[in-house]
Design a protein around this motif. Structure first.
Motif, mmCIF file in Angstrom:
data_model
loop_
_atom_site.group_PDB
_atom_site.id
_atom_site.type_symbol
_atom_site.label_atom_id
_atom_site.label_comp_id
_atom_site.label_asym_id
_atom_site.label_seq_id
_atom_site.Cartn_x
_atom_site.Cartn_y
_atom_site.Cartn_z
ATOM 1 N N THR A 1 2.054 0.444 2.172
ATOM 2 C CA THR A 1 1.843 0.775 0.871
ATOM 3 C C THR A 1 2.196 2.213 0.602
ATOM 4 O O THR A 1 0.892 2.642 1.978
ATOM 5 C CB THR A 1 1.242 -0.201 0.028
ATOM 6 O OG1 THR A 1 -0.461 -0.361 0.361
ATOM 7 C CG2 THR A 1 1.458 -1.669 0.253
ATOM 8 N N ILE A 2 2.866 2.792 0.021
ATOM 9 C CA ILE A 2 2.669 4.412 -0.238
ATOM 10 C C ILE A 2 2.816 4.793 -1.607
ATOM 11 O O ILE A 2 3.438 4.254 -2.104
ATOM 12 C CB ILE A 2 3.358 5.253 0.491
ATOM 13 C CG1 ILE A 2 3.762 4.705 1.821
ATOM 14 C CG2 ILE A 2 3.519 6.798 -0.045
ATOM 15 C CD1 ILE A 2 5.249 5.358 2.757
ATOM 16 N N THR A 3 1.982 5.405 -2.304
ATOM 17 C CA THR A 3 2.260 5.601 -3.979
ATOM 18 C C THR A 3 3.295 6.978 -3.647
ATOM 19 O O THR A 3 3.377 7.587 -2.718
ATOM 20 C CB THR A 3 0.843 6.605 -4.393
ATOM 21 O OG1 THR A 3 0.615 7.151 -3.820
ATOM 22 C CG2 THR A 3 -0.542 5.776 -4.648
ATOM 23 N N GLY B 1 12.869 0.958 3.612
ATOM 24 C CA GLY B 1 13.245 0.308 2.398
ATOM 25 C C GLY B 1 11.829 0.485 1.368
ATOM 26 O O GLY B 1 10.699 0.673 1.670
ATOM 27 N N ARG B 2 12.113 0.568 0.173
ATOM 28 C CA ARG B 2 10.879 0.535 -0.569
ATOM 29 C C ARG B 2 10.965 -0.171 -2.306
ATOM 30 O O ARG B 2 12.047 -0.433 -2.438
ATOM 31 C CB ARG B 2 11.383 2.323 -1.149
ATOM 32 C CG ARG B 2 10.049 2.404 -1.965
ATOM 33 C CD ARG B 2 11.124 3.657 -2.760
ATOM 34 N NE ARG B 2 10.298 4.731 -3.586
ATOM 35 C CZ ARG B 2 9.549 5.928 -4.429
ATOM 36 N NH1 ARG B 2 9.893 6.578 -3.225
ATOM 37 N NH2 ARG B 2 8.770 5.778 -5.171
ATOM 38 N N GLN B 3 10.303 -0.763 -2.445
ATOM 39 C CA GLN B 3 9.736 -1.387 -3.903
ATOM 40 C C GLN B 3 8.748 -1.355 -4.524
ATOM 41 O O GLN B 3 7.447 -1.417 -3.447
ATOM 42 C CB GLN B 3 11.020 -2.574 -3.582
ATOM 43 C CG GLN B 3 9.542 -4.265 -2.638
ATOM 44 C CD GLN B 3 10.199 -5.530 -2.293
ATOM 45 O OE1 GLN B 3 11.462 -5.275 -2.116
ATOM 46 N NE2 GLN B 3 9.793 -5.983 -2.616
ATOM 47 N N PRO B 4 8.681 -1.662 -5.407
ATOM 48 C CA PRO B 4 7.299 -1.130 -5.978
ATOM 49 C C PRO B 4 6.520 -2.489 -6.048
ATOM 50 O O PRO B 4 7.346 -3.939 -5.835
ATOM 51 C CB PRO B 4 7.439 -1.635 -7.700
ATOM 52 C CG PRO B 4 8.842 -0.571 -7.757
ATOM 53 C CD PRO B 4 9.347 -1.801 -6.349
ATOM 54 N N ASP C 1 -2.379 4.166 -8.739
ATOM 55 C CA ASP C 1 -1.268 4.410 -9.113
ATOM 56 C C ASP C 1 -0.263 3.291 -8.092
ATOM 57 O O ASP C 1 -0.827 3.005 -7.991
ATOM 58 C CB ASP C 1 -0.748 5.704 -8.308
ATOM 59 C CG ASP C 1 -0.864 7.281 -9.151
ATOM 60 O OD1 ASP C 1 -1.281 7.118 -10.373
ATOM 61 O OD2 ASP C 1 -1.114 7.795 -8.723
ATOM 62 N N THR C 2 0.953 2.965 -8.504
ATOM 63 C CA THR C 2 1.403 1.999 -8.609
ATOM 64 C C THR C 2 1.779 2.212 -6.777
ATOM 65 O O THR C 2 2.326 3.258 -5.978
ATOM 66 C CB THR C 2 3.030 1.632 -8.937
ATOM 67 O OG1 THR C 2 2.584 1.371 -10.085
ATOM 68 C CG2 THR C 2 3.939 0.457 -8.137
ATOM 69 N N GLU C 3 1.436 1.113 -5.507
ATOM 70 C CA GLU C 3 1.800 1.165 -4.439
ATOM 71 C C GLU C 3 2.791 0.427 -3.688
ATOM 72 O O GLU C 3 3.377 -0.286 -4.463
ATOM 73 C CB GLU C 3 0.921 0.442 -3.201
ATOM 74 C CG GLU C 3 -0.513 1.232 -3.528
ATOM 75 C CD GLU C 3 -0.823 2.039 -2.931
ATOM 76 O OE1 GLU C 3 -0.350 2.230 -1.902
ATOM 77 O OE2 GLU C 3 -1.786 2.921 -3.013
ATOM 78 N N HIS C 4 4.423 1.656 -3.842
ATOM 79 C CA HIS C 4 5.896 1.084 -3.332
ATOM 80 C C HIS C 4 5.143 0.259 -1.747
ATOM 81 O O HIS C 4 4.908 0.640 -0.442
ATOM 82 C CB HIS C 4 6.787 1.881 -3.358
ATOM 83 C CG HIS C 4 6.506 2.597 -4.411
ATOM 84 N ND1 HIS C 4 7.426 2.584 -5.232
ATOM 85 C CD2 HIS C 4 5.621 3.269 -5.164
ATOM 86 C CE1 HIS C 4 7.080 2.854 -6.617
ATOM 87 N NE2 HIS C 4 5.977 3.711 -6.314
ATOM 88 N N LEU C 5 6.056 -1.173 -1.900
ATOM 89 C CA LEU C 5 5.780 -1.465 -0.269
ATOM 90 C C LEU C 5 7.492 -0.759 1.048
ATOM 91 O O LEU C 5 8.031 -0.800 0.139
ATOM 92 C CB LEU C 5 6.432 -3.031 -0.268
ATOM 93 C CG LEU C 5 6.399 -4.312 1.140
ATOM 94 C CD1 LEU C 5 5.261 -3.833 2.070
ATOM 95 C CD2 LEU C 5 7.137 -4.925 0.722
#
Length: 185
Positions: free
Chosen positions: A124-126, A148-151, A164-168
């Motif tokens: 997971t990455i902000t 791929g990336r999604q919240p 902050d939101t972490e994106h998978l």
């Protein structure tokens, strides 16, 4: 730690001794200290790092540069996704950056028996973490796989507005032919 310098004052990377290896329980305090000294990372408890260095040693790695811990990656294979290595934390000491250590650490973990069935990589990455986006983009490219990336963990719904939101981020599926590995233990 001070590294030997060339005549122009830049670190002499050619003479450095770099070893990548699985962690041991006695590494827990040194890993905790490295993470603690890296302002951009969240601290875990030292006990957490001790567990990572013992129970999860097969999916974690240490980089030692001239005998000192200079890099760390922690990860695990989720029980419900045995084909996936989830990277929890990546840390490289400031003096050791620019060597591709993070890529090499992840590559060394992917070559181990604990990751024999792994064909996907997640983390997971902000949005604002440019270094992690660059790292995982580079890994996807070297593995010949899509990113791929999604919240995943959202600022309000999961973090109560505190983080902050972490994106998978998901890389895969891939084969391990393009792994960036050096001195894998």
């Amino acid at each position: 730690m001070q590294l030997a310098a060339q005549a122009d004052g830049t670190p002499n990377k050619a003479n450095d001794s770099l070893v990548l290896r699985p962690p041991r329980p006695e590494d827990g305090a040194r890993v905790w200290q490295l993470v603690h000294e890296t302002a951009s990372l969240d601290d875990n408890s030292m006990y957490c790092n001790l567990l990572q260095c013992s129970h999860f040693a097969g999916t974690c790695a240490i980089a030692e540069l001239n005998g000192a811990v200079a890099g760390w990656v922690s990860g695990y294979v989720p029980p419900e996704a045995p084909d996936t290595l989830f990277i929890w934390q990546v840390c490289v000491a400031e003096h050791a950056r620019g060597r591709g250590l993070a890529r090499q650490l992840i590559g060394s973990v992917l070559t181990r028996p604990a990751c024999e069935n792994v064909s996907n990589l997640q983390s997971t990455i902000t949005d604002g973490n440019a270094a992690s986006w660059a790292l995982f983009g580079s890994l996807a490219k070297s593995l010949g796989a899509t990113l791929g990336r999604q919240p995943h963990f959202e600022r309000e719904g999961h973090f109560g507005g505190q983080y902050d939101t972490e994106h998978l981020v998901t890389i895969g599926p891939f084969s391990k032919g393009g792994l960036p590995v050096r001195n894998a233990a």
